[in-house]
Write an enzyme that holds these catalytic residues in place. Sequence first.
Site, PDB file in Angstrom:
ATOM      1  N   GLY A  76       0.831  -1.216   0.000  1.00  0.00           N
ATOM      2  CA  GLY A  76       0.000   0.000   0.000  1.00  0.00           C
ATOM      3  C   GLY A  76       0.862   1.261   0.000  1.00  0.00           C
ATOM      4  O   GLY A  76       0.615   2.200  -0.781  1.00  0.00           O
ATOM      5  N   HIS A  81      -1.882 -17.486  -9.807  1.00  0.00           N
ATOM      6  CA  HIS A  81      -0.670 -16.801  -9.357  1.00  0.00           C
ATOM      7  C   HIS A  81       0.360 -17.791  -8.805  1.00  0.00           C
ATOM      8  O   HIS A  81       0.015 -18.708  -8.081  1.00  0.00           O
ATOM      9  CB  HIS A  81      -1.067 -15.799  -8.273  1.00  0.00           C
ATOM     10  CG  HIS A  81       0.081 -15.039  -7.712  1.00  0.00           C
ATOM     11  ND1 HIS A  81       1.107 -14.570  -8.487  1.00  0.00           N
ATOM     12  CD2 HIS A  81       0.355 -14.649  -6.451  1.00  0.00           C
ATOM     13  CE1 HIS A  81       1.957 -13.935  -7.724  1.00  0.00           C
ATOM     14  NE2 HIS A  81       1.524 -13.967  -6.475  1.00  0.00           N
ATOM     15  N   ARG A  99       8.793 -10.958 -13.364  1.00  0.00           N
ATOM     16  CA  ARG A  99       9.850 -11.829 -12.819  1.00  0.00           C
ATOM     17  C   ARG A  99      10.480 -12.664 -13.926  1.00  0.00           C
ATOM     18  O   ARG A  99      11.708 -12.775 -14.012  1.00  0.00           O
ATOM     19  CB  ARG A  99       9.244 -12.748 -11.742  1.00  0.00           C
ATOM     20  CG  ARG A  99       8.906 -11.982 -10.488  1.00  0.00           C
ATOM     21  CD  ARG A  99       8.231 -12.835  -9.421  1.00  0.00           C
ATOM     22  NE  ARG A  99       8.145 -12.065  -8.190  1.00  0.00           N
ATOM     23  CZ  ARG A  99       7.246 -12.254  -7.231  1.00  0.00           C
ATOM     24  NH1 ARG A  99       6.340 -13.210  -7.359  1.00  0.00           N
ATOM     25  NH2 ARG A  99       7.256 -11.510  -6.154  1.00  0.00           N
ATOM     26  N   ASP A 109      -6.645   2.127   6.129  1.00  0.00           N
ATOM     27  CA  ASP A 109      -6.225   0.927   6.862  1.00  0.00           C
ATOM     28  C   ASP A 109      -7.021   0.883   8.164  1.00  0.00           C
ATOM     29  O   ASP A 109      -7.530   1.904   8.625  1.00  0.00           O
ATOM     30  CB  ASP A 109      -4.716   0.971   7.183  1.00  0.00           C
ATOM     31  CG  ASP A 109      -4.112  -0.425   7.340  1.00  0.00           C
ATOM     32  OD1 ASP A 109      -3.398  -0.876   6.425  1.00  0.00           O
ATOM     33  OD2 ASP A 109      -4.373  -1.064   8.378  1.00  0.00           O
ATOM     34  N   ARG A 113       0.422 -15.055   5.792  1.00  0.00           N
ATOM     35  CA  ARG A 113       0.431 -16.344   6.491  1.00  0.00           C
ATOM     36  C   ARG A 113       1.541 -16.332   7.538  1.00  0.00           C
ATOM     37  O   ARG A 113       2.667 -15.958   7.236  1.00  0.00           O
ATOM     38  CB  ARG A 113       0.675 -17.450   5.468  1.00  0.00           C
ATOM     39  CG  ARG A 113       0.392 -18.812   6.010  1.00  0.00           C
ATOM     40  CD  ARG A 113       0.100 -19.765   4.884  1.00  0.00           C
ATOM     41  NE  ARG A 113       0.503 -21.115   5.206  1.00  0.00           N
ATOM     42  CZ  ARG A 113       0.352 -22.142   4.407  1.00  0.00           C
ATOM     43  NH1 ARG A 113      -0.179 -21.969   3.217  1.00  0.00           N
ATOM     44  NH2 ARG A 113       0.723 -23.338   4.764  1.00  0.00           N
ATOM     45  N   ARG A 171      -3.485 -22.908   5.451  1.00  0.00           N
ATOM     46  CA  ARG A 171      -3.974 -22.150   4.299  1.00  0.00           C
ATOM     47  C   ARG A 171      -5.432 -21.762   4.515  1.00  0.00           C
ATOM     48  O   ARG A 171      -5.863 -20.670   4.173  1.00  0.00           O
ATOM     49  CB  ARG A 171      -3.829 -23.029   3.050  1.00  0.00           C
ATOM     50  CG  ARG A 171      -4.013 -22.284   1.765  1.00  0.00           C
ATOM     51  CD  ARG A 171      -4.199 -23.229   0.609  1.00  0.00           C
ATOM     52  NE  ARG A 171      -5.451 -23.972   0.734  1.00  0.00           N
ATOM     53  CZ  ARG A 171      -5.906 -24.823  -0.167  1.00  0.00           C
ATOM     54  NH1 ARG A 171      -5.211 -25.068  -1.237  1.00  0.00           N
ATOM     55  NH2 ARG A 171      -7.055 -25.448   0.001  1.00  0.00           N
TER      56      ARG A 171
HETATM   57  O1  TXD Z   1       0.982 -10.981  -6.876  1.00  0.00           O
HETATM   58  C1  TXD Z   1       0.310 -10.775  -5.891  1.00  0.00           C
HETATM   59  N1  TXD Z   1      -0.996 -10.687  -5.988  1.00  0.00           N
HETATM   60  C2  TXD Z   1       0.960 -10.601  -4.576  1.00  0.00           C
HETATM   61  C3  TXD Z   1       0.128 -10.661  -3.402  1.00  0.00           C
HETATM   62  C4  TXD Z   1       2.340 -10.340  -4.442  1.00  0.00           C
HETATM   63  C5  TXD Z   1       2.881 -10.050  -3.216  1.00  0.00           C
HETATM   64  C6  TXD Z   1       2.092  -9.997  -1.990  1.00  0.00           C
HETATM   65  N2  TXD Z   1       0.732 -10.373  -2.167  1.00  0.00           N
HETATM   66  C7  TXD Z   1      -0.234 -10.208  -1.078  1.00  0.00           C
HETATM   67  O2  TXD Z   1      -0.545  -8.819  -0.950  1.00  0.00           O
HETATM   68  C8  TXD Z   1       0.206 -10.581   0.312  1.00  0.00           C
HETATM   69  O3  TXD Z   1       0.131 -11.981   0.498  1.00  0.00           O
HETATM   70  C9  TXD Z   1      -0.830  -9.851   1.133  1.00  0.00           C
HETATM   71  O4  TXD Z   1      -2.057 -10.591   1.181  1.00  0.00           O
HETATM   72  C10 TXD Z   1      -1.089  -8.575   0.347  1.00  0.00           C
HETATM   73  C11 TXD Z   1      -0.504  -7.317   0.964  1.00  0.00           C
HETATM   74  O5  TXD Z   1       0.889  -7.453   1.128  1.00  0.00           O
HETATM   75  P1  TXD Z   1       1.699  -6.406   2.034  1.00  0.00           P
HETATM   76  O6  TXD Z   1       3.122  -6.803   1.986  1.00  0.00           O
HETATM   77  O7  TXD Z   1       1.324  -5.013   1.690  1.00  0.00           O
HETATM   78  O8  TXD Z   1       1.088  -6.777   3.463  1.00  0.00           O
HETATM   79  P2  TXD Z   1       1.103  -5.919   4.810  1.00  0.00           P
HETATM   80  O9  TXD Z   1       2.303  -5.027   4.866  1.00  0.00           O
HETATM   81  O10 TXD Z   1       0.849  -6.892   5.891  1.00  0.00           O
HETATM   82  O11 TXD Z   1      -0.166  -4.955   4.664  1.00  0.00           O
HETATM   83  C12 TXD Z   1      -1.479  -5.385   4.804  1.00  0.00           C
HETATM   84  C13 TXD Z   1      -2.261  -4.274   5.467  1.00  0.00           C
HETATM   85  C14 TXD Z   1      -1.810  -3.971   6.911  1.00  0.00           C
HETATM   86  O12 TXD Z   1      -1.443  -2.605   7.011  1.00  0.00           O
HETATM   87  C15 TXD Z   1      -3.046  -4.294   7.742  1.00  0.00           C
HETATM   88  O13 TXD Z   1      -3.220  -3.401   8.856  1.00  0.00           O
HETATM   89  C16 TXD Z   1      -4.150  -4.099   6.729  1.00  0.00           C
HETATM   90  O14 TXD Z   1      -3.636  -4.645   5.529  1.00  0.00           O
HETATM   91  N3  TXD Z   1      -5.408  -4.747   7.070  1.00  0.00           N
HETATM   92  C17 TXD Z   1      -6.597  -4.203   6.764  1.00  0.00           C
HETATM   93  N4  TXD Z   1      -6.911  -3.062   6.125  1.00  0.00           N
HETATM   94  C18 TXD Z   1      -8.213  -2.786   5.981  1.00  0.00           C
HETATM   95  N5  TXD Z   1      -9.205  -3.596   6.432  1.00  0.00           N
HETATM   96  C19 TXD Z   1      -8.924  -4.750   7.076  1.00  0.00           C
HETATM   97  N6  TXD Z   1      -9.903  -5.546   7.529  1.00  0.00           N
HETATM   98  C20 TXD Z   1      -7.565  -5.093   7.258  1.00  0.00           C
HETATM   99  N7  TXD Z   1      -6.939  -6.147   7.854  1.00  0.00           N
HETATM  100  C21 TXD Z   1      -5.607  -5.931   7.726  1.00  0.00           C
END
Ligand code: TXD
Length: 319
Positions: free
Chosen positions: A15, A176, A152, A34, A83, A89
């Site tokens: 984000g 993916h 990649r 967030d 995770r 999972r």
């Molecule tokens: O190719 C792809 N699609 C991907 C997917 C490539 C890399 C990472 N990918 C996935 O993206 C990864 O497995 C995660 O599911 C997401 C987000 O990765 P990121 O690295 O940005 O994760 P973070 O840093 O944990 O950020 C997630 C944020 C965090 O700030 C939480 O507070 C927030 O999500 N969060 C929420 N926001 C709003 N509403 C709710 N309910 C909520 N729960 C957690």
Amino acid sequence: MARNKIALIGSGMIGGTLAHLASLKELGDIVLFDIAEGTPQGKALDIAQSGPVEGFDAHLSGVNDYAGIEGADVCIVTAGVPRKPGMSRDDLLGINLKVMEQVGAGIAKYAPDAFVICITNPLDAMVWALQKFSGLPKAKVVGMAGVLDSGRFRTFLADEFKVSVEDVTAFVLGGHGDTMVPLTRYSTVAGIPLTDLVKMGWCSQERLDEIVQRTRDGGAEIVGLLKTGSAYYAPAASAIEMAESYLKDKKRVLPCAANLSGQYGQRDMYVGVPCVIGADGVERIIEIDLEGDEKAQFEKSVGSVRGLMEACQAIAPNL
Ligand code: TXD
């Protein structure tokens, strides 16, 4: 003309990077959302303060209330949890499915006309659930994975052949990561298919297979190195490319997780296919003929995505 508004649902690692890239490219004003208090506000302030230095003009704000995303033209969803050790999972699926339900309701209420790009994992199942929870048109809800997987693949191929990444194109299909289906006969160096490059002796078939496998494992390779999180620079850049194609009606042909309605013999599911992204969202899905092994690999990929969808339906029978 009003400036575009880009809402980033989830202000974690991806984000924050999305906000930075969208600002540098002046794609519009940015709202970070967030549930964590302070995080979106802090990141918005930090990036805004780089504006005078970098010379970009974008307004950034951070919110903890969905009302803040009102009228967004694009929503990019990264909300969720990664995770953690000991989590199955299905545990992850259950948590992120609940997050998609909240996000879907927020977008439906405040930004029903937006183009929505989902990034949250497990991607193909989460984007399918998000479309259902939000009720937005299927052409306006897509998942980001293929642009990253092909990025990649292109990086590894350029390194292998010692040519510029600019001249390497890649064509990938399917879910993916693990089940990604690279189409080597449609992936090229300056238009020369990889299959021909093997014949020309640029690399062996075995070496190409290794590169394909490294691409499939690309996410895990980075997790293994970072130890405390997953990739974020390339995932963010990939989603920004999709958002830009929509906002500027560029009609880029990009691999996206899109809703199939009969293409590739599938319906009512999301999986990675080449799409034309323009002002109407997914304007066209390009369907090519798959040959022998490609077909088997694609079907395997579809099977694994359907498995995830069934696991979602077991948790949320309304899907
Ligand atoms: O190719 C792809 N699609 C991907 C997917 C490539 C890399 C990472 N990918 C996935 O993206 C990864 O497995 C995660 O599911 C997401 C987000 O990765 P990121 O690295 O940005 O994760 P973070 O840093 O944990 O950020 C997630 C944020 C965090 O700030 C939480 O507070 C927030 O999500 N969060 C929420 N926001 C709003 N509403 C709710 N309910 C909520 N729960 C957690």
